[in-house]
Scaffold this motif. Structure first.
Motif, mmCIF file in Angstrom:
data_model
loop_
_atom_site.group_PDB
_atom_site.id
_atom_site.type_symbol
_atom_site.label_atom_id
_atom_site.label_comp_id
_atom_site.label_asym_id
_atom_site.label_seq_id
_atom_site.Cartn_x
_atom_site.Cartn_y
_atom_site.Cartn_z
ATOM 1 N N TRP A 1 0.836 -1.067 0.082
ATOM 2 C CA TRP A 1 -0.149 -0.329 0.045
ATOM 3 C C TRP A 1 0.868 1.245 0.110
ATOM 4 O O TRP A 1 0.523 2.374 0.211
ATOM 5 C CB TRP A 1 -0.977 -0.220 1.107
ATOM 6 N N LYS A 2 2.197 1.159 0.003
ATOM 7 C CA LYS A 2 3.000 2.363 0.038
ATOM 8 C C LYS A 2 3.634 2.464 -1.268
ATOM 9 O O LYS A 2 4.217 1.365 -2.099
ATOM 10 C CB LYS A 2 3.988 2.270 1.076
ATOM 11 N N THR A 3 3.998 3.790 -1.810
ATOM 12 C CA THR A 3 4.681 3.772 -2.994
ATOM 13 C C THR A 3 5.996 3.660 -2.835
ATOM 14 O O THR A 3 6.910 3.261 -2.033
ATOM 15 C CB THR A 3 4.561 5.158 -3.691
ATOM 16 N N TYR B 1 3.434 1.597 -7.107
ATOM 17 C CA TYR B 1 3.131 0.795 -6.201
ATOM 18 C C TYR B 1 3.876 -0.584 -6.586
ATOM 19 O O TYR B 1 4.329 -0.868 -7.720
ATOM 20 C CB TYR B 1 1.926 0.440 -5.751
#
Length: 251
Positions: free
Chosen positions: A88-90, A129
């Motif tokens: 869920w994080k770039t 992502y």
């Protein structure tokens, strides 16, 4: 320097205690790379977790520069087989994650993250992502995160095993480039003989049932790209395979 002294680790079941590591000792000098090779079930991943301070041994101890390992006081980079990226994080957020957890996000940190992205060919991918990246690109993000943290120790659990052969060789070279810049003390678990020979200044061969150190092999070919296709490299590869087979380890 990493010193593991007489480590014994077991997992208890209802009927008995199942030993995973038995009296394992090894030393990795400051700034060196140690490759650990052995069969499935010989405790390679458990050994890394003990050194990282994630598992407490039943017996024995781990010292970093002469002091007991303490993840709260030392920077320990740990790269699992699946790269450990948060989906869920770039890319940018994943690279900064280790430093953010240590409370070390500064303008200089962000500039260094940008430099690592340039060095690792991640420019233009910072807003993506993990699911939008190839395996090799995910591996580069994991390397960037680890080296941005400037860890005292880097522990890598078969980080290149999920990559195709060409990408794996490219990532080995990327790792060597970063390691030569930083001189980070590293333990690398692998099941590839050629990878152990190319990256490990010392090769630790483990045997199983329970996991023990069968032998420690000095390796003068580590990091020498010009030797990678040489007869000497192939000969040492055959010799290491013979030792592995003799010890009951199959690649």
């Amino acid at each position: 320097m990493i010193e593991a002294r007489h480590l014994t680790v077991g997992y208890s079941s209802r009927s008995r205690n199942n030993p995973v590591l038995c009296d394992v000792s090894l030393t990795v000098p400051q700034g060196a790379v140690c490759a650990v090779i052995g069969p499935s079930g010989c405790g390679k991943s458990t050994l890394l977790k003990v050194i990282a301070g994630l598992i407490h041994p039943d017996q024995g101890s781990v010292l970093l520069d002469g002091s007991p390992v303490n993840p709260k006081k030392r920077k320990i980079g740990f790269m699992p087989q699946n790269y450990g990226l948060l989906p869920w994080k770039t890319v940018r957020e994943n690279i900064l994650l280790g430093c953010r957890m240590k409370g070390e996000i500064t303008a200089a940190t962000r500039r260094e993250a940008e430099r690592l992205c340039q060095c690792l060919g991640l420019e233009g991918l910072e807003r993506r992502y993990p699911r939008e990246l190839s395996g090799g690109q995910q591996q580069r993000v994991a390397l960037a995160r680890s080296f941005l943290l400037r860890p005292d120790v880097l522990l890598m659990d078969e980080p290149f095993s999920a990559l195709d052969a060409i990408t794996r060789e490219e990532m080995q070279d990327v790792f060597l480039t970063l390691w030569k810049q930083r001189g980070t003390t590293t333990i690398l678990v692998t099941h590839y003989v050629e990878e152990a020979l190319y990256l490990g200044q010392t090769i630790v061969r483990m045997s199983a049932d329970p996991g023990t150190v069968a032998e420690v092999i000095p390796n003068p070919l580590a990091g020498r790209t010009e030797m990678r296709m040489s007869q000497e490299f192939f000969a040492r590869g055959r010799e290491l395979r013979e030792r592995i087979r003799a010890g009951g380890c199959h690649e």
